[in-house]
Design an enzyme around this catalytic site. Sequence first.
Site, PDB file in Angstrom:
ATOM      1  N   ASP A 297     -94.586 -35.892  61.477  1.00 51.06           N
ATOM      2  CA  ASP A 297     -94.100 -36.382  60.188  1.00 51.06           C
ATOM      3  C   ASP A 297     -92.814 -37.135  60.519  1.00 51.06           C
ATOM      4  O   ASP A 297     -91.772 -36.528  60.761  1.00 51.06           O
ATOM      5  CB  ASP A 297     -93.836 -35.219  59.223  1.00 51.06           C
ATOM      6  CG  ASP A 297     -93.544 -35.721  57.816  1.00 51.06           C
ATOM      7  OD1 ASP A 297     -93.205 -36.914  57.664  1.00 51.06           O
ATOM      8  OD2 ASP A 297     -93.636 -34.905  56.880  1.00 51.06           O
TER       9      ASP A 297
ATOM     10  N   ILE B 145     -90.724 -39.149  58.940  1.00 45.18           N
ATOM     11  CA  ILE B 145     -89.629 -38.802  58.024  1.00 45.18           C
ATOM     12  C   ILE B 145     -90.232 -37.857  57.004  1.00 45.18           C
ATOM     13  O   ILE B 145     -91.080 -38.257  56.203  1.00 45.18           O
ATOM     14  CB  ILE B 145     -89.020 -40.026  57.299  1.00 45.18           C
ATOM     15  CG1 ILE B 145     -88.354 -40.975  58.299  1.00 45.18           C
ATOM     16  CG2 ILE B 145     -87.996 -39.567  56.257  1.00 45.18           C
ATOM     17  CD1 ILE B 145     -87.637 -42.164  57.653  1.00 45.18           C
ATOM     18  N   ASP B 146     -89.844 -36.613  57.050  1.00 43.67           N
ATOM     19  CA  ASP B 146     -90.273 -35.656  56.041  1.00 43.67           C
ATOM     20  C   ASP B 146     -89.174 -35.621  54.994  1.00 43.67           C
ATOM     21  O   ASP B 146     -87.991 -35.529  55.339  1.00 43.67           O
ATOM     22  CB  ASP B 146     -90.457 -34.279  56.697  1.00 43.67           C
ATOM     23  CG  ASP B 146     -90.879 -33.228  55.694  1.00 43.67           C
ATOM     24  OD1 ASP B 146     -91.685 -33.545  54.799  1.00 43.67           O
ATOM     25  OD2 ASP B 146     -90.390 -32.084  55.800  1.00 43.67           O
TER      26      ASP B 146
ATOM     27  N   THR C  74     -88.977 -38.213  52.470  1.00 42.93           N
ATOM     28  CA  THR C  74     -88.547 -39.621  52.369  1.00 42.93           C
ATOM     29  C   THR C  74     -87.647 -39.830  51.149  1.00 42.93           C
ATOM     30  O   THR C  74     -86.711 -40.631  51.188  1.00 42.93           O
ATOM     31  CB  THR C  74     -89.782 -40.557  52.305  1.00 42.93           C
ATOM     32  OG1 THR C  74     -90.658 -40.205  53.382  1.00 42.93           O
ATOM     33  CG2 THR C  74     -89.388 -42.012  52.448  1.00 42.93           C
TER      34      THR C  74
ATOM     35  N   HIS D 236     -92.829 -31.482  43.560  1.00 46.20           N
ATOM     36  CA  HIS D 236     -93.370 -30.968  44.827  1.00 46.20           C
ATOM     37  C   HIS D 236     -93.552 -29.463  44.814  1.00 46.20           C
ATOM     38  O   HIS D 236     -94.358 -28.927  45.564  1.00 46.20           O
ATOM     39  CB  HIS D 236     -92.456 -31.335  46.005  1.00 46.20           C
ATOM     40  CG  HIS D 236     -92.391 -32.798  46.279  1.00 46.20           C
ATOM     41  ND1 HIS D 236     -91.597 -33.345  47.255  1.00 46.20           N
ATOM     42  CD2 HIS D 236     -93.044 -33.845  45.700  1.00 46.20           C
ATOM     43  CE1 HIS D 236     -91.754 -34.656  47.273  1.00 46.20           C
ATOM     44  NE2 HIS D 236     -92.603 -34.985  46.331  1.00 46.20           N
TER      45      HIS D 236
ATOM     46  N   SER E  95     -87.239 -31.618  52.313  1.00 44.26           N
ATOM     47  CA  SER E  95     -87.808 -31.612  53.681  1.00 44.26           C
ATOM     48  C   SER E  95     -87.846 -30.249  54.358  1.00 44.26           C
ATOM     49  O   SER E  95     -87.409 -29.242  53.803  1.00 44.26           O
ATOM     50  CB  SER E  95     -87.043 -32.597  54.585  1.00 44.26           C
ATOM     51  OG  SER E  95     -85.893 -31.992  55.137  1.00 44.26           O
TER      52      SER E  95
ATOM     53  N   LYS F 111     -85.311 -27.157  55.089  1.00 49.19           N
ATOM     54  CA  LYS F 111     -85.295 -25.821  54.447  1.00 49.19           C
ATOM     55  C   LYS F 111     -85.720 -24.734  55.441  1.00 49.19           C
ATOM     56  O   LYS F 111     -85.152 -23.660  55.467  1.00 49.19           O
ATOM     57  CB  LYS F 111     -86.231 -25.784  53.225  1.00 49.19           C
ATOM     58  CG  LYS F 111     -85.708 -26.589  52.040  1.00 49.19           C
ATOM     59  CD  LYS F 111     -86.562 -26.380  50.795  1.00 49.19           C
ATOM     60  CE  LYS F 111     -87.830 -27.168  50.770  1.00 49.19           C
ATOM     61  NZ  LYS F 111     -87.689 -28.635  50.793  1.00 49.19           N
TER      62      LYS F 111
ATOM     63  N   ARG G 130     -92.482 -22.177  47.777  1.00 45.77           N
ATOM     64  CA  ARG G 130     -93.040 -23.488  47.401  1.00 45.77           C
ATOM     65  C   ARG G 130     -94.378 -23.257  46.714  1.00 45.77           C
ATOM     66  O   ARG G 130     -95.397 -23.037  47.358  1.00 45.77           O
ATOM     67  CB  ARG G 130     -93.252 -24.303  48.682  1.00 45.77           C
ATOM     68  CG  ARG G 130     -93.751 -25.718  48.472  1.00 45.77           C
ATOM     69  CD  ARG G 130     -93.971 -26.396  49.821  1.00 45.77           C
ATOM     70  NE  ARG G 130     -94.229 -27.806  49.675  1.00 45.77           N
ATOM     71  CZ  ARG G 130     -93.280 -28.737  49.608  1.00 45.77           C
ATOM     72  NH1 ARG G 130     -92.004 -28.403  49.698  1.00 45.77           N
ATOM     73  NH2 ARG G 130     -93.602 -30.006  49.469  1.00 45.77           N
TER      74      ARG G 130
ATOM     75  N   ASP H 230     -96.423 -31.013  57.391  1.00 44.85           N
ATOM     76  CA  ASP H 230     -95.307 -30.577  56.541  1.00 44.85           C
ATOM     77  C   ASP H 230     -94.955 -29.107  56.743  1.00 44.85           C
ATOM     78  O   ASP H 230     -93.945 -28.640  56.193  1.00 44.85           O
ATOM     79  CB  ASP H 230     -95.645 -30.808  55.065  1.00 44.85           C
ATOM     80  CG  ASP H 230     -95.454 -32.266  54.656  1.00 44.85           C
ATOM     81  OD1 ASP H 230     -94.536 -32.910  55.202  1.00 44.85           O
ATOM     82  OD2 ASP H 230     -96.215 -32.745  53.799  1.00 44.85           O
TER      83      ASP H 230
END
Length: 352
Positions: free
Chosen positions: A143, A145-146, A148, A235, A259, A262, A276, A289
């Site tokens: 990934d 850029i996790d 973005t 998300h 991202s 965490k 999440r 992810d």
Amino acid sequence: MSLPYATEKQVAVAAVRRACHLTASVFNKLVKNETLTKGDKSPVTVGDYAAQAVISTILYHAFPADPIVGEENAAKLREESGASMRDRIVELANEALTSELGLGDNVEWGIGPGQEKTAEQLLDAIDRGNHPGGRLGRMWTIDPIDGTKGFLRGEQYAVCVSLIVDAQVQLGVIGCPNLPVDAAQPDLGRGVIFAAVKGHGAEQIMLSGANPTPVKIPDISPAEINFLESVEAAHSSHSFNDRVASLLGVTRSPIRMDSQAKYGCLARGEGAAYLRMPTDPNYQEKIWDHAPGSVLVEEAGGVVTDSRGQPLDFGLGRTLGENFGVVAAGKDVHARVLDAVQKSRQEEKAKV
Ligand SMILES: Nc1ncnc2c1ncn2[C@@H]1O[C@H](COP(=O)(O)O)[C@@H](O)[C@H]1OP(=O)(O)O
Ligand SMILES: [Mg+2]
Ligand SMILES: [Mg+2]
Ligand SMILES: [Mg+2]
């Protein structure tokens, strides 16, 4: 006995480090027309593409036979309309690949002065991320850029790489260019890399590659519990987390952060639990992810499951399949949070 996956770790850290420098420099120069919107409405910048090109190129030189499950693909860059963006990406990727060798770098990984790649080679490198995933064999995830959206806001984002072997995450590397080295010591500046090898612990490394320091989740008493959660309410469900917090008597406010930073924070004791829960019934979480973050938290002594208490399954393909959310925390806190999550799910079901 030498550390298993020692070379893989060195390569992945080198790749993440170069990609972190690239993304940080893109942020400083970012202009509006360098962001595209993908079919799923998520933003993608020259930084995402160029970072995936860099990481994939390095992995290819070091491990030519290994397939890659990467978030981005170069289809739009191969179109006429993508030409100017493509030129920028080629320039940025080559800048990152050809910079001087740093700590632990090896010219055999396709890096260092003089190792420019052609546009075609870099687009092919991005597209090598097209592996479908699956239960057997070695595969990398990227990934580039996790988070973005966090990147575009100048907040947290992460450059994430993992190695999965027969559906088990063996190595996770997460670069966080904007994360304080130590939240308690702001003078130390920002920019860290987390790395973990399954069965061999987790560590935090400076962006230069120096000073690897083990990280471990501390014991956290029930009164001290606080949650880590997404900034983006789309998300993960903030209201579900509020309910779980109230069931647990949590009084501290959540730490909102974009991202897989965490997972890094959780691993070093900043925030007690990462929760999440899905907001969109059709969204499937992607393996890139969660693979790096899950091995990091487990190696820091924590537990990562879905909301049923089942382990995340990295062998289903590019996604984790049906979305039961993610619960990550140190062992004791995990048990408490999972219990409250299940109570809260029961309440929700009873309402329907
Ligand atoms: N509806 C959604 N549910 C969960 N995660 C999502 C959703 N839409 C995008 N994401 C992903 O969440 C991740 C960021 O997580 P966080 O909210 O923790 O910062 C990104 O990888 C982002 O994908 P994308 O990179 O395609 O935007
Ligand atoms: Mg994205
Ligand atoms: Mg991501
Ligand atoms: Mg991404």
